[in-house]
Design a protein around this motif. Structure first.
Motif, PDB file in Angstrom:
ATOM      1  N   GLY A  12      52.409 193.468  -0.441  1.00  0.00           N
ATOM      2  CA  GLY A  12      52.092 192.968  -1.771  1.00  0.00           C
ATOM      3  C   GLY A  12      52.907 191.724  -2.058  1.00  0.00           C
ATOM      4  N   VAL A  13      52.578 191.069  -3.127  1.00  0.00           N
ATOM      5  CA  VAL A  13      53.232 189.800  -3.428  1.00  0.00           C
ATOM      6  C   VAL A  13      54.047 189.881  -4.711  1.00  0.00           C
ATOM      7  CG1 VAL A  13      51.473 188.440  -2.232  1.00  0.00           C
ATOM      8  CG2 VAL A  13      51.212 188.878  -4.654  1.00  0.00           C
ATOM      9  N   LEU A  14      55.117 189.121  -4.740  1.00  0.00           N
ATOM     10  CA  LEU A  14      55.890 188.952  -5.965  1.00  0.00           C
ATOM     11  C   LEU A  14      55.211 187.915  -6.846  1.00  0.00           C
ATOM     12  CD1 LEU A  14      59.537 188.672  -4.574  1.00  0.00           C
ATOM     13  CD2 LEU A  14      58.531 190.613  -5.759  1.00  0.00           C
ATOM     14  N   LYS A  15      55.410 188.022  -8.126  1.00  0.00           N
ATOM     15  CA  LYS A  15      54.923 186.981  -9.026  1.00  0.00           C
ATOM     16  C   LYS A  15      55.666 185.695  -8.708  1.00  0.00           C
ATOM     17  CE  LYS A  15      53.984 190.081 -12.861  1.00  0.00           C
ATOM     18  NZ  LYS A  15      54.355 190.447 -14.234  1.00  0.00           N
ATOM     19  N   PRO A  16      55.008 184.538  -8.823  1.00  0.00           N
ATOM     20  CA  PRO A  16      55.704 183.273  -8.589  1.00  0.00           C
ATOM     21  C   PRO A  16      56.977 183.134  -9.430  1.00  0.00           C
ATOM     22  CG  PRO A  16      53.350 182.898  -8.642  1.00  0.00           C
ATOM     23  CD  PRO A  16      53.569 184.338  -9.047  1.00  0.00           C
ATOM     24  N   SER A  17      56.963 183.659 -10.644  1.00  0.00           N
ATOM     25  CA  SER A  17      58.171 183.577 -11.480  1.00  0.00           C
ATOM     26  C   SER A  17      59.334 184.350 -10.859  1.00  0.00           C
ATOM     27  CB  SER A  17      57.890 184.092 -12.896  1.00  0.00           C
ATOM     28  OG  SER A  17      57.467 185.444 -12.860  1.00  0.00           O
ATOM     29  N   ASN A  18      59.045 185.447 -10.179  1.00  0.00           N
ATOM     30  CA  ASN A  18      60.093 186.211  -9.499  1.00  0.00           C
ATOM     31  C   ASN A  18      60.645 185.443  -8.293  1.00  0.00           C
ATOM     32  OD1 ASN A  18      59.868 188.312 -11.311  1.00  0.00           O
ATOM     33  ND2 ASN A  18      58.514 189.516 -10.030  1.00  0.00           N
ATOM     34  N   ILE A  19      59.777 184.747  -7.598  1.00  0.00           N
ATOM     35  CA  ILE A  19      60.243 183.935  -6.472  1.00  0.00           C
ATOM     36  C   ILE A  19      61.122 182.800  -6.993  1.00  0.00           C
ATOM     37  CG2 ILE A  19      59.543 182.398  -4.591  1.00  0.00           C
ATOM     38  CD1 ILE A  19      57.096 184.212  -4.233  1.00  0.00           C
ATOM     39  N   LYS A  20      60.741 182.210  -8.109  1.00  0.00           N
ATOM     40  CA  LYS A  20      61.570 181.155  -8.704  1.00  0.00           C
ATOM     41  C   LYS A  20      62.945 181.705  -9.077  1.00  0.00           C
ATOM     42  CE  LYS A  20      57.891 178.133 -10.328  1.00  0.00           C
ATOM     43  NZ  LYS A  20      57.204 177.554 -11.484  1.00  0.00           N
ATOM     44  N   SER A  21      62.981 182.937  -9.548  1.00  0.00           N
ATOM     45  CA  SER A  21      64.257 183.569  -9.866  1.00  0.00           C
ATOM     46  C   SER A  21      65.107 183.717  -8.601  1.00  0.00           C
ATOM     47  CB  SER A  21      64.009 184.932 -10.522  1.00  0.00           C
ATOM     48  OG  SER A  21      65.223 185.581 -10.798  1.00  0.00           O
ATOM     49  N   TRP A  22      64.481 184.113  -7.496  1.00  0.00           N
ATOM     50  CA  TRP A  22      65.192 184.188  -6.218  1.00  0.00           C
ATOM     51  C   TRP A  22      65.724 182.810  -5.820  1.00  0.00           C
ATOM     52  CZ3 TRP A  22      67.087 187.840  -3.142  1.00  0.00           C
ATOM     53  CH2 TRP A  22      66.654 189.150  -3.330  1.00  0.00           C
ATOM     54  N   ILE A  23      64.890 181.792  -5.986  1.00  0.00           N
ATOM     55  CA  ILE A  23      65.302 180.420  -5.652  1.00  0.00           C
ATOM     56  C   ILE A  23      66.512 180.023  -6.482  1.00  0.00           C
ATOM     57  CG2 ILE A  23      64.591 177.988  -5.828  1.00  0.00           C
ATOM     58  CD1 ILE A  23      61.724 178.988  -5.015  1.00  0.00           C
ATOM     59  N   ASP A  24      66.489 180.329  -7.774  1.00  0.00           N
ATOM     60  CA  ASP A  24      67.624 180.021  -8.657  1.00  0.00           C
ATOM     61  C   ASP A  24      68.900 180.685  -8.156  1.00  0.00           C
ATOM     62  OD1 ASP A  24      65.958 178.559 -10.332  1.00  0.00           O
ATOM     63  OD2 ASP A  24      65.689 180.201 -11.769  1.00  0.00           O
ATOM     64  N   LYS A  25      68.804 181.963  -7.841  1.00  0.00           N
ATOM     65  CA  LYS A  25      69.983 182.706  -7.384  1.00  0.00           C
ATOM     66  C   LYS A  25      70.508 182.172  -6.059  1.00  0.00           C
ATOM     67  CE  LYS A  25      68.745 186.844  -9.881  1.00  0.00           C
ATOM     68  NZ  LYS A  25      67.535 187.550 -10.064  1.00  0.00           N
ATOM     69  N   LEU A  26      69.594 181.911  -5.130  1.00  0.00           N
ATOM     70  CA  LEU A  26      70.016 181.383  -3.830  1.00  0.00           C
ATOM     71  C   LEU A  26      70.680 180.016  -3.983  1.00  0.00           C
ATOM     72  CD1 LEU A  26      66.946 182.440  -1.660  1.00  0.00           C
ATOM     73  CD2 LEU A  26      69.264 183.376  -1.526  1.00  0.00           C
TER      74      LEU A  26
END
Length: 180
Positions: A12-26
């Protein structure tokens, strides 16, 4: 120097907003590389079953994620599957002709390379990086299904190398450098 992570969309896929949150944290932790492992969960022109029942990212969503990652100093790298780990795809009758065995694509089949070409065309359209992860792991039974029936036994190392060279040719056509 590269400091990166891989984020998998298996099942399944994460919402793009969740991926952006990962990007922010990384980004806050000093990372500069994120591999987005999408397997078959992205839109490809003419392939309506890509992402079937798992969700999928549109091209616009992937382009937006790539642009967002760049603003945070992160190189977003596509991670696709060009041999095995096609569990969802190989269950669909439309892809049985290019399925060797289990979740493995059929090596030396022209339609397999047509699909892989479409994968790379989509990745080039959506990502600005020149890097791409092609998977290529856990294909333990390659050549032992439909390939064996059609061509007889072939040394599996030879088969893997031949397939890798074909995938590399396609990648170069789109300006990508492979890693696995």
């Amino acid at each position: 120097k590269t400091l990166g992570a891989l984020l998998s969309m298996k099942g399944g896929v994460l919402k793009p907003s969740n991926i952006k949150s990962w990007i922010d944290k990384l980004s806050m932790m000093g990372y500069n590389h994120l591999e987005l492992c999408t397997d078959d969960t992205y839109e490809i022109d003419g392939e309506p079953y890509f992402g079937y029942l798992n969700g999928r990212y549109t091209k616009d969503e992937l382009k937006d994620l790539d642009a967002y990652a760049k603003t945070k100093g992160i190189e977003l790298v596509p991670c696709i599957q060009t041999l095995a780990h096609q569990e969802s795809l190989t269950k669909i009758p439309a892809y049985h002709a290019i399925t060797d065995i289990d979740d493995i694509l059929l090596v030396d089949e022209p339609k397999t390379y047509e699909l892989i070409d479409k994968m790379f065309a989509t990745m080039r359209e959506c990502y600005t990086t020149d890097q791409i992860n092609i998977g290529f792991d856990e294909a333990h039974k390659v050549g032992l299904g439909k390939y064996l029936d059609k061509h007889g036994y072939t040394d599996r190392f030879e088969l893997l190398l031949r397939h890798l060279n074909r995938v590399d040719e396609i990648a170069k056509k789109y300006g990508f450098k492979l890693h696995m």
